[in-house]
Write a protein that holds these residues in place. Structure first.
Motif, PDB file in Angstrom:
ATOM      1  N   ILE A  46       0.970  -0.845  -0.185  1.00 50.58           N
ATOM      2  CA  ILE A  46      -0.018   0.167   0.342  1.00 50.58           C
ATOM      3  C   ILE A  46       0.297   1.231  -0.046  1.00 50.58           C
ATOM      4  CG2 ILE A  46      -2.344  -1.449   1.326  1.00 50.58           C
ATOM      5  CD1 ILE A  46      -1.061  -0.162   4.071  1.00 50.58           C
ATOM      6  N   GLY A  47       1.604   1.318  -0.441  1.00 46.58           N
ATOM      7  CA  GLY A  47       3.295   2.144  -0.590  1.00 46.58           C
ATOM      8  C   GLY A  47       3.701   2.743   0.954  1.00 46.58           C
ATOM      9  N   GLN A  48       3.211   1.853   2.093  1.00 50.15           N
ATOM     10  CA  GLN A  48       3.774   2.349   3.470  1.00 50.15           C
ATOM     11  C   GLN A  48       5.069   2.376   3.763  1.00 50.15           C
ATOM     12  OE1 GLN A  48       1.959   4.860   5.264  1.00 50.15           O
ATOM     13  NE2 GLN A  48       1.391   4.695   3.537  1.00 50.15           N
ATOM     14  N   CYS A  49       5.390   1.215   3.375  1.00 49.90           N
ATOM     15  CA  CYS A  49       7.485   0.815   4.022  1.00 49.90           C
ATOM     16  C   CYS A  49       7.847   1.487   3.324  1.00 49.90           C
ATOM     17  CB  CYS A  49       7.431  -1.072   3.907  1.00 49.90           C
ATOM     18  SG  CYS A  49       6.694  -1.598   2.228  1.00 49.90           S
ATOM     19  N   GLN A  50       7.584   1.783   1.376  1.00 44.58           N
ATOM     20  CA  GLN A  50       8.702   1.646   0.798  1.00 44.58           C
ATOM     21  C   GLN A  50       9.346   0.572   0.589  1.00 44.58           C
ATOM     22  OE1 GLN A  50      10.224   5.814   1.308  1.00 44.58           O
ATOM     23  NE2 GLN A  50       8.215   7.059   0.381  1.00 44.58           N
ATOM     24  N   GLY A  51       9.318  -0.376   0.818  1.00 42.69           N
ATOM     25  CA  GLY A  51       9.907  -1.732   0.304  1.00 42.69           C
ATOM     26  C   GLY A  51      10.254  -1.891  -1.696  1.00 42.69           C
ATOM     27  N   CYS A  52       9.122  -1.099  -1.944  1.00 41.65           N
ATOM     28  CA  CYS A  52       9.597  -1.379  -3.559  1.00 41.65           C
ATOM     29  C   CYS A  52       9.558  -0.965  -4.507  1.00 41.65           C
ATOM     30  CB  CYS A  52       7.924  -2.436  -3.491  1.00 41.65           C
ATOM     31  SG  CYS A  52       6.498  -1.046  -3.761  1.00 41.65           S
ATOM     32  N   LEU A  53      10.592  -0.148  -3.946  1.00 42.88           N
ATOM     33  CA  LEU A  53      10.874   1.163  -4.970  1.00 42.88           C
ATOM     34  C   LEU A  53      11.929   1.268  -5.775  1.00 42.88           C
ATOM     35  CD1 LEU A  53      12.794   3.990  -2.541  1.00 42.88           C
ATOM     36  CD2 LEU A  53      10.027   3.476  -2.733  1.00 42.88           C
ATOM     37  N   GLU A  62      11.764   5.528 -15.859  1.00 34.58           N
ATOM     38  CA  GLU A  62      12.341   6.032 -16.548  1.00 34.58           C
ATOM     39  C   GLU A  62      12.903   7.139 -15.305  1.00 34.58           C
ATOM     40  OE1 GLU A  62       8.631   7.427 -17.491  1.00 34.58           O
ATOM     41  OE2 GLU A  62       8.002   6.275 -19.938  1.00 34.58           O
ATOM     42  N   GLY A  63      13.630   6.884 -14.904  1.00 38.61           N
ATOM     43  CA  GLY A  63      14.311   7.898 -14.276  1.00 38.61           C
ATOM     44  C   GLY A  63      14.408   8.000 -13.091  1.00 38.61           C
ATOM     45  N   ARG A  64      12.982   7.883 -12.479  1.00 37.45           N
ATOM     46  CA  ARG A  64      12.275   8.841 -11.041  1.00 37.45           C
ATOM     47  C   ARG A  64      12.116   7.154 -10.676  1.00 37.45           C
ATOM     48  NH1 ARG A  64       7.693  12.061 -12.309  1.00 37.45           N
ATOM     49  NH2 ARG A  64       8.409  12.538 -10.113  1.00 37.45           N
ATOM     50  N   THR A  65      12.127   7.567  -9.240  1.00 36.80           N
ATOM     51  CA  THR A  65      11.768   6.256  -8.287  1.00 36.80           C
ATOM     52  C   THR A  65      10.296   6.573  -7.393  1.00 36.80           C
ATOM     53  OG1 THR A  65      13.828   6.624  -7.239  1.00 36.80           O
ATOM     54  CG2 THR A  65      12.351   5.463  -6.371  1.00 36.80           C
ATOM     55  N   PHE A  66       9.722   5.091  -7.798  1.00 33.65           N
ATOM     56  CA  PHE A  66       8.111   4.620  -7.693  1.00 33.65           C
ATOM     57  C   PHE A  66       8.143   3.517  -6.561  1.00 33.65           C
ATOM     58  CE2 PHE A  66       8.153   7.236 -11.803  1.00 33.65           C
ATOM     59  CZ  PHE A  66       7.410   8.394 -11.648  1.00 33.65           C
ATOM     60  N   GLU A  67       6.909   3.598  -5.882  1.00 33.82           N
ATOM     61  CA  GLU A  67       6.770   2.836  -5.118  1.00 33.82           C
ATOM     62  C   GLU A  67       5.688   1.831  -6.080  1.00 33.82           C
ATOM     63  OE1 GLU A  67       5.639   4.924  -4.576  1.00 33.82           O
ATOM     64  OE2 GLU A  67       6.192   5.636  -1.408  1.00 33.82           O
ATOM     65  N   ALA A  68       6.603   1.120  -6.298  1.00 29.25           N
ATOM     66  CA  ALA A  68       5.588  -0.613  -7.221  1.00 29.25           C
ATOM     67  C   ALA A  68       4.470  -0.758  -7.219  1.00 29.25           C
ATOM     68  CB  ALA A  68       6.886  -1.750  -7.521  1.00 29.25           C
ATOM     69  N   GLU A 102      10.584   0.793 -19.231  1.00 25.30           N
ATOM     70  CA  GLU A 102      11.695  -0.032 -18.306  1.00 25.30           C
ATOM     71  C   GLU A 102      11.985   0.338 -16.871  1.00 25.30           C
ATOM     72  OE1 GLU A 102      14.258  -2.132 -20.215  1.00 25.30           O
ATOM     73  OE2 GLU A 102      13.761  -0.996 -21.878  1.00 25.30           O
ATOM     74  N   ILE A 103      11.693  -1.203 -16.331  1.00 28.26           N
ATOM     75  CA  ILE A 103      11.549  -0.623 -14.927  1.00 28.26           C
ATOM     76  C   ILE A 103      13.144  -1.534 -14.185  1.00 28.26           C
ATOM     77  CG2 ILE A 103       9.981  -1.397 -12.874  1.00 28.26           C
ATOM     78  CD1 ILE A 103       7.771  -1.364 -14.692  1.00 28.26           C
ATOM     79  N   ASP A 104      13.768  -1.099 -13.679  1.00 30.06           N
ATOM     80  CA  ASP A 104      15.031  -1.231 -12.896  1.00 30.06           C
ATOM     81  C   ASP A 104      14.862  -1.051 -11.586  1.00 30.06           C
ATOM     82  OD1 ASP A 104      17.417  -2.016 -12.405  1.00 30.06           O
ATOM     83  OD2 ASP A 104      18.626  -0.673 -13.869  1.00 30.06           O
ATOM     84  N   VAL A 150      19.583   3.930  -4.277  1.00 23.90           N
ATOM     85  CA  VAL A 150      19.633   5.639  -3.301  1.00 23.90           C
ATOM     86  C   VAL A 150      21.082   5.919  -3.658  1.00 23.90           C
ATOM     87  CG1 VAL A 150      19.107   5.971  -1.207  1.00 23.90           C
ATOM     88  CG2 VAL A 150      17.868   3.936  -1.880  1.00 23.90           C
ATOM     89  N   THR A 151      20.880   6.760  -3.411  1.00 28.10           N
ATOM     90  CA  THR A 151      22.366   8.014  -3.177  1.00 28.10           C
ATOM     91  C   THR A 151      22.006   8.907  -2.688  1.00 28.10           C
ATOM     92  OG1 THR A 151      22.115   9.411  -5.224  1.00 28.10           O
ATOM     93  CG2 THR A 151      22.219   7.402  -6.340  1.00 28.10           C
TER      94      THR A 151
END
Length: 74
Positions: free
Chosen positions: A38-45, A49-55, A65-67, A71-72
């Protein structure tokens, strides 16, 4: 199936309205880390397209394309 997303270059089919996490999970791909769904844990980041999302919150779009998210230090 409605289309295909690409996990690290590997084609993954998806169904209408399916989340990226669901499509990857159904394809047996667990490397992205799905925990709460449900997007709370952010474990599925993931990187899309070069941006970070919760899967678990992102809907599949044909040809995307997904990879793994990287984290930097800022």
């Amino acid at each position: 199936m409605i289309g295909t997303i690409f996990w690290q270059g590997r084609p993954v089919p998806f169904q209408p309205g399916e989340s990226v996490a669901s499509a990857l999970n159904r394809a047996g791909i667990r490397a992205f880390g799905l925990f709460c769904g449900i997007g709370q844990c952010q474990g599925c980041l993931v990187a899309i397209e070069g941006r970070t999302f919760e899967a678990c919150l992102m809907r599949c779009r044909d040809g995307v394309e997904i990879d793994t998210a990287r984290v930097t230090d800022a």
